[in-house]
Design a protein around this motif. Sequence first.
Motif, PDB file in Angstrom:
ATOM      1  N   ASP A 124       0.833  -1.206   0.000  1.00  0.00           N
ATOM      2  CA  ASP A 124       0.000   0.000   0.000  1.00  0.00           C
ATOM      3  C   ASP A 124       0.867   1.254   0.000  1.00  0.00           C
ATOM      4  OD1 ASP A 124      -2.286  -1.521   0.001  1.00  0.00           O
ATOM      5  OD2 ASP A 124      -2.548  -1.459   2.181  1.00  0.00           O
ATOM      6  N   SER A 125       1.920   1.225   0.816  1.00  0.00           N
ATOM      7  CA  SER A 125       2.814   2.384   0.861  1.00  0.00           C
ATOM      8  C   SER A 125       3.499   2.594  -0.483  1.00  0.00           C
ATOM      9  CB  SER A 125       3.873   2.192   1.962  1.00  0.00           C
ATOM     10  OG  SER A 125       3.264   2.066   3.221  1.00  0.00           O
ATOM     11  N   ARG A 126       3.906   1.485  -1.111  1.00  0.00           N
ATOM     12  CA  ARG A 126       4.559   1.581  -2.424  1.00  0.00           C
ATOM     13  C   ARG A 126       3.584   2.130  -3.466  1.00  0.00           C
ATOM     14  NH1 ARG A 126       8.647  -0.304  -5.594  1.00  0.00           N
ATOM     15  NH2 ARG A 126       8.111  -0.985  -7.671  1.00  0.00           N
ATOM     16  N   ARG A 127       2.318   1.626  -3.417  1.00  0.00           N
ATOM     17  CA  ARG A 127       1.317   2.116  -4.372  1.00  0.00           C
ATOM     18  C   ARG A 127       1.049   3.603  -4.152  1.00  0.00           C
ATOM     19  NH1 ARG A 127      -1.960  -1.520  -3.609  1.00  0.00           N
ATOM     20  NH2 ARG A 127      -3.287  -0.585  -2.030  1.00  0.00           N
ATOM     21  N   THR A 128       0.944   4.004  -2.876  1.00  0.00           N
ATOM     22  CA  THR A 128       0.741   5.428  -2.582  1.00  0.00           C
ATOM     23  C   THR A 128       1.923   6.257  -3.051  1.00  0.00           C
ATOM     24  OG1 THR A 128      -0.580   4.834  -0.627  1.00  0.00           O
ATOM     25  CG2 THR A 128       0.289   7.088  -0.736  1.00  0.00           C
ATOM     26  N   MET A 129       3.139   5.721  -2.856  1.00  0.00           N
ATOM     27  CA  MET A 129       4.336   6.442  -3.291  1.00  0.00           C
ATOM     28  C   MET A 129       4.347   6.603  -4.804  1.00  0.00           C
ATOM     29  SD  MET A 129       8.330   5.383  -2.697  1.00  0.00           S
ATOM     30  CE  MET A 129       8.149   3.975  -3.801  1.00  0.00           C
ATOM     31  N   LEU A 130       3.956   5.516  -5.530  1.00  0.00           N
ATOM     32  CA  LEU A 130       3.921   5.596  -6.992  1.00  0.00           C
ATOM     33  C   LEU A 130       2.868   6.594  -7.460  1.00  0.00           C
ATOM     34  CD1 LEU A 130       4.309   1.815  -7.942  1.00  0.00           C
ATOM     35  CD2 LEU A 130       6.017   3.621  -8.179  1.00  0.00           C
ATOM     36  N   GLU A 131       1.695   6.567  -6.788  1.00  0.00           N
ATOM     37  CA  GLU A 131       0.650   7.522  -7.162  1.00  0.00           C
ATOM     38  C   GLU A 131       1.109   8.951  -6.895  1.00  0.00           C
ATOM     39  OE1 GLU A 131      -2.705   6.314  -4.920  1.00  0.00           O
ATOM     40  OE2 GLU A 131      -3.216   4.609  -6.220  1.00  0.00           O
ATOM     41  N   THR A 132       1.786   9.143  -5.757  1.00  0.00           N
ATOM     42  CA  THR A 132       2.304  10.479  -5.441  1.00  0.00           C
ATOM     43  C   THR A 132       3.357  10.910  -6.447  1.00  0.00           C
ATOM     44  OG1 THR A 132       1.926  10.046  -3.078  1.00  0.00           O
ATOM     45  CG2 THR A 132       3.388  11.867  -3.636  1.00  0.00           C
ATOM     46  N   GLU A 133       4.200   9.925  -6.846  1.00  0.00           N
ATOM     47  CA  GLU A 133       5.235  10.235  -7.843  1.00  0.00           C
ATOM     48  C   GLU A 133       4.596  10.620  -9.174  1.00  0.00           C
ATOM     49  OE1 GLU A 133       9.128   8.083  -9.930  1.00  0.00           O
ATOM     50  OE2 GLU A 133       7.960   7.069  -8.388  1.00  0.00           O
ATOM     51  N   GLU A 134       3.568   9.859  -9.587  1.00  0.00           N
ATOM     52  CA  GLU A 134       2.884  10.178 -10.842  1.00  0.00           C
ATOM     53  C   GLU A 134       2.226  11.554 -10.765  1.00  0.00           C
ATOM     54  OE1 GLU A 134       0.179   7.025 -11.473  1.00  0.00           O
ATOM     55  OE2 GLU A 134       1.716   5.563 -12.083  1.00  0.00           O
ATOM     56  N   LEU A 135       1.625  11.861  -9.602  1.00  0.00           N
ATOM     57  CA  LEU A 135       1.004  13.175  -9.425  1.00  0.00           C
ATOM     58  C   LEU A 135       2.057  14.271  -9.492  1.00  0.00           C
ATOM     59  CD1 LEU A 135      -1.485  14.888  -8.759  1.00  0.00           C
ATOM     60  CD2 LEU A 135      -1.046  14.459  -6.331  1.00  0.00           C
ATOM     61  N   GLY A 136       3.220  14.015  -8.859  1.00  0.00           N
ATOM     62  CA  GLY A 136       4.296  14.997  -8.906  1.00  0.00           C
ATOM     63  C   GLY A 136       4.791  15.231 -10.327  1.00  0.00           C
ATOM     64  N   VAL A 137       4.926  14.136 -11.097  1.00  0.00           N
ATOM     65  CA  VAL A 137       5.360  14.272 -12.495  1.00  0.00           C
ATOM     66  C   VAL A 137       4.341  15.071 -13.294  1.00  0.00           C
ATOM     67  CG1 VAL A 137       5.811  12.995 -14.623  1.00  0.00           C
ATOM     68  CG2 VAL A 137       6.766  12.178 -12.468  1.00  0.00           C
ATOM     69  N   SER A 138       3.038  14.783 -13.055  1.00  0.00           N
ATOM     70  CA  SER A 138       1.988  15.518 -13.765  1.00  0.00           C
ATOM     71  C   SER A 138       2.027  17.004 -13.418  1.00  0.00           C
ATOM     72  CB  SER A 138       0.621  14.931 -13.404  1.00  0.00           C
ATOM     73  OG  SER A 138      -0.419  15.666 -14.020  1.00  0.00           O
TER      74      SER A 138
END
Length: 223
Positions: A142-156
Motif C-alpha cells: 500500500d505504501s509503495r502504491r501510494t508512493m507511486l501515485e504520489t510520484e505520478e502526481l508529482g510528475v503531472s
Amino acid sequence: MEKMSNIFEGYERQYCELSSNLSRKCTAALSLDGEKKKQKISEVKAGLEDAEALIRKMDLEARNLQPNVKAVLLAKLREYKSDLNNLKTEVKRIGSGNLNAAARDELLEAGMTDALMASGDQRSRLMMATERLNHSSDRIKDSRRTMLETEELGVSILQDLHQQRQSLLHAHNTLHGVDDNIGKSKRVLTVISRRMNRNKWMISAIIAVLVVAIILILYFKLK
C-alpha cells in the motif's frame, strides 16, 4: 503486535521450525536402535544447541525494546525455554538406553502425542507470524502504491508547471515584441512630428515672404 521487532519475529520463526523438527526427530529416535539411534540423538543435540543460540538472540533482542513490548516477548521466551528443557529431558530419556519394551512403547506413544501437540502449537505460531508478515507486506505494498501515485502526481504537476512556464515565456516574448513595435511607432511619430513642425515653419516663412512681396507691389503701383 505492530511494534514487535522484526528481528525477534525472524528468530522466533526459526526457533518454532527447529523445535518442531527436533520433536519429530525425538519421536523417530524412539523406534531406532544402535548407530542409527545414536546418530539421530546427535542430530537432536546439535539442534538443541542451535535452539539455545536462537533463544539467547531473542532474549537479547527483547531486552532492547520498549517495556510494554519487552514484557510480552519475555513471557513468550519463558515458554520457549520450557519447551527447550522438555526436549532436553526427552533426549536424555531416549539416550539412557535403559528402557524396557513397555516403557519404550509408552514413550513412543507419548512422544508422538507430544510431537503432534507441539507441531500443532508451532503451526499456530507460524501461522500467526506468517499472518503478521502478510499484513506487513500488504502495508508495504500500500505504501509503495501510494508512493507511486504520489510520484505520478508529482510528475503531472511538473509537466503542468513546465507547460505554464512555456506559456509565460511565450507571452513574455510576445509582450517584448509589442514593446519593440510600440517603440518603433513612437520613433516614427516623433520623426513625423518634427517634419510637420519644420514644414509648418517653412510654409509660414513662404506666406510671410508672399505677403511682403504683395505689399511691395501694391506700394510701387500706387505710388
